[in-house]
Design a protein around this motif. Sequence first.
Motif, short mmCIF file in Angstrom:
data_model
loop_
_atom_site.label_atom_id
_atom_site.label_comp_id
_atom_site.label_asym_id
_atom_site.label_seq_id
_atom_site.Cartn_x
_atom_site.Cartn_y
_atom_site.Cartn_z
N ALA A 60 -6.64 -2.62 4.47
CA ALA A 60 -5.98 -1.43 5.01
C ALA A 60 -6.70 -1.38 6.49
CB ALA A 60 -6.07 -0.21 4.49
N CYS A 76 -6.32 4.77 1.33
CA CYS A 76 -5.21 3.80 0.60
C CYS A 76 -5.88 2.90 -0.28
CB CYS A 76 -4.90 3.18 2.01
SG CYS A 76 -3.67 1.60 1.79
N LEU A 104 0.68 7.70 -2.39
CA LEU A 104 -0.36 7.73 -1.22
C LEU A 104 0.36 7.80 -0.01
CD1 LEU A 104 -2.18 4.31 -2.23
CD2 LEU A 104 -3.03 6.54 -2.24
N ASN A 105 1.50 7.33 0.12
CA ASN A 105 2.17 7.66 1.57
C ASN A 105 2.60 9.08 1.81
OD1 ASN A 105 3.82 6.90 3.92
ND2 ASN A 105 5.32 7.90 2.92
N MET A 126 -1.16 -1.48 5.56
CA MET A 126 -1.61 -2.04 4.22
C MET A 126 -0.96 -3.29 3.79
SD MET A 126 -0.42 -2.19 0.84
CE MET A 126 1.07 -1.73 1.39
N LEU A 176 1.49 3.30 6.26
CA LEU A 176 1.47 4.52 5.54
C LEU A 176 1.00 5.52 6.24
CD1 LEU A 176 1.46 1.96 3.15
CD2 LEU A 176 -0.08 3.57 2.10
#
Length: 588
Positions: A60, A76, A104-105, A126, A176
């Motif tokens: 990431a 992330c 996560l987003n 990512m 993200l």
Amino acid sequence: MSSAPATATSHHASHLEERLLLEVGQASSAGAKAMNEDAIGIRIPDDALLTTKGAAAVIADGVSAAEAGREASQSCVTGFLSDYFSTPESWTVRHSVQQVLTSLNRWLYRNGTHLPDSNKGFITTMSALVLKSQHAHLFHAGDSRIYLYRQGKLEQLTTDHAVPVGHGQTYLSRALGLDVRLEVDYQCLALEEGDLFLLSTDGVHDALDLEQLQAGISDETRSLEQRCLQLNSSALAAGSQDNLSCQLLRVLALPQPEIDDVVGRLTELRFPPFLKVGDTLDGLKVERELYASNRSQVYLVSEAISGQMYCMKTPSVNFEDDPAYIERFVMESWIGSRIHSPYVVRVVEPPQPRSCLYYLTEYVDGLSLTRWMREHPRPAVEEVVYLAGQIAKGLRAMHRRETLHQDLKPDNILIDSQGQVKLIDFGSCAVAGINEIASPLQRDQVLGTATYAAPECRLGSSVDARADLFSLAVICYEMFTGTLPFQGKLEQCSSQREFLSTTYTPSYRINPLVPQWIDGALRRAMRFHPERRHGDVSEFAYELQHPNASYLAFHQRPLIERDPLRTWKAIAIALALLELVTLALLLD
């Protein structure tokens, strides 16, 4: 950033544990910048988890223009490697990763909106790689990259989500934390031994062209970690002004289990002898036989010390030399132990180590739905809806684990003394995550009971959760009416034409107490084409309890719109009769 390996979680599926052997290396540095906003991580778990979930690498690159790029990239990577391996082992790789990335987003986006400057936030690119069994699964959003070096050629597998805006500047169209909705590229490709994957951030691949990257990763005089360090150094020397991160994963050996090895593991436990009342096996005393067929036996047993009652299922000696049958029997307990719902029978560990092949479930003191229907030939509509709702909850618990029951029928539904439903029998279940794992066995495809099976099951088409929905609707129709839908002709059908030629008789014609809107839900759930049914069993259960106005409107439409085939048949018969009458008059 790296992660410690996980430990094995279950021994039930040990016959699948063939090793995927990998060599890995990674490196990350701030490069020309004061702070490193990149994050990298690789996790290779041990034993069973490597088989069911695979190995994962993620890279990431926190967006520098965002206020919290470093925190975003680190969150992330750590979140991905932790949460992915916490998802159910029955889920496919794609479903597991999609759930993790969605979560996560949303977390990154929500935290970014709380920053003082609303134009900045927790934003990161990512790229993730999951290697499971004999396949690689790629997930990508942003301008980090994944390459594959195979047979002397380096190929870029991902596409940058970067839009040029002039003067050498670009902006990210996907990342993200950038938007509440996340779109991720996904690829799945077959692995070959010797495959070498490169994951990199733009600080490396923007400074080095494809030939330079290939020269750096193919240097066999260095370890993979040394090659990563050298790539970063080369990028810095080439004028990179960004953070520098890359990872290398090489496939040393693929899990290609030999048939003899798999059979050997499956047959480590001998088949139990035929048991009779009073016999004791591993401290469990047989109280009575509950069920027996040519495929298995089920006994009511009690633990000698505590007196606790269990159901013991044993395989039939008829299949002692059938590896596919043994694998399916072994998988039954593995599947059952991963479904946690009050509406699904619970698989339990035996009080003593097993000396032979069997498994235990909780004992349900009640009766089967088959017997319940005999004792309640005309149940109240509310009772049927209540039971159907519980069955739907049990199926929903299985479907959330990407597990299909595939043999839902009244005999496989128990009702305890408190009126609670329990789904039983995992013998025909299909598990999406297990189907991704290579096996040398020609796996036993046990079909459900023809009377209740969806057409796609009988015709060998692709099957999803809507097949279980079809079976549930057939059972509900039978509870409401005391008869099977389509005049009981489903089990005789073996082609699409035969299925489509069957005639649906509305349930309210047999039982006038059934509301038309409930029959509308039944009719929809039993459509031949799965896409015309409800989206899932929860939607069907909801429509059994809440009138759908469209079903009422359907019955108010002219017959020719509701049932054109029946209308034209009636017209044809009427015309034929008129012609006969006219002919008779002319002859007179």
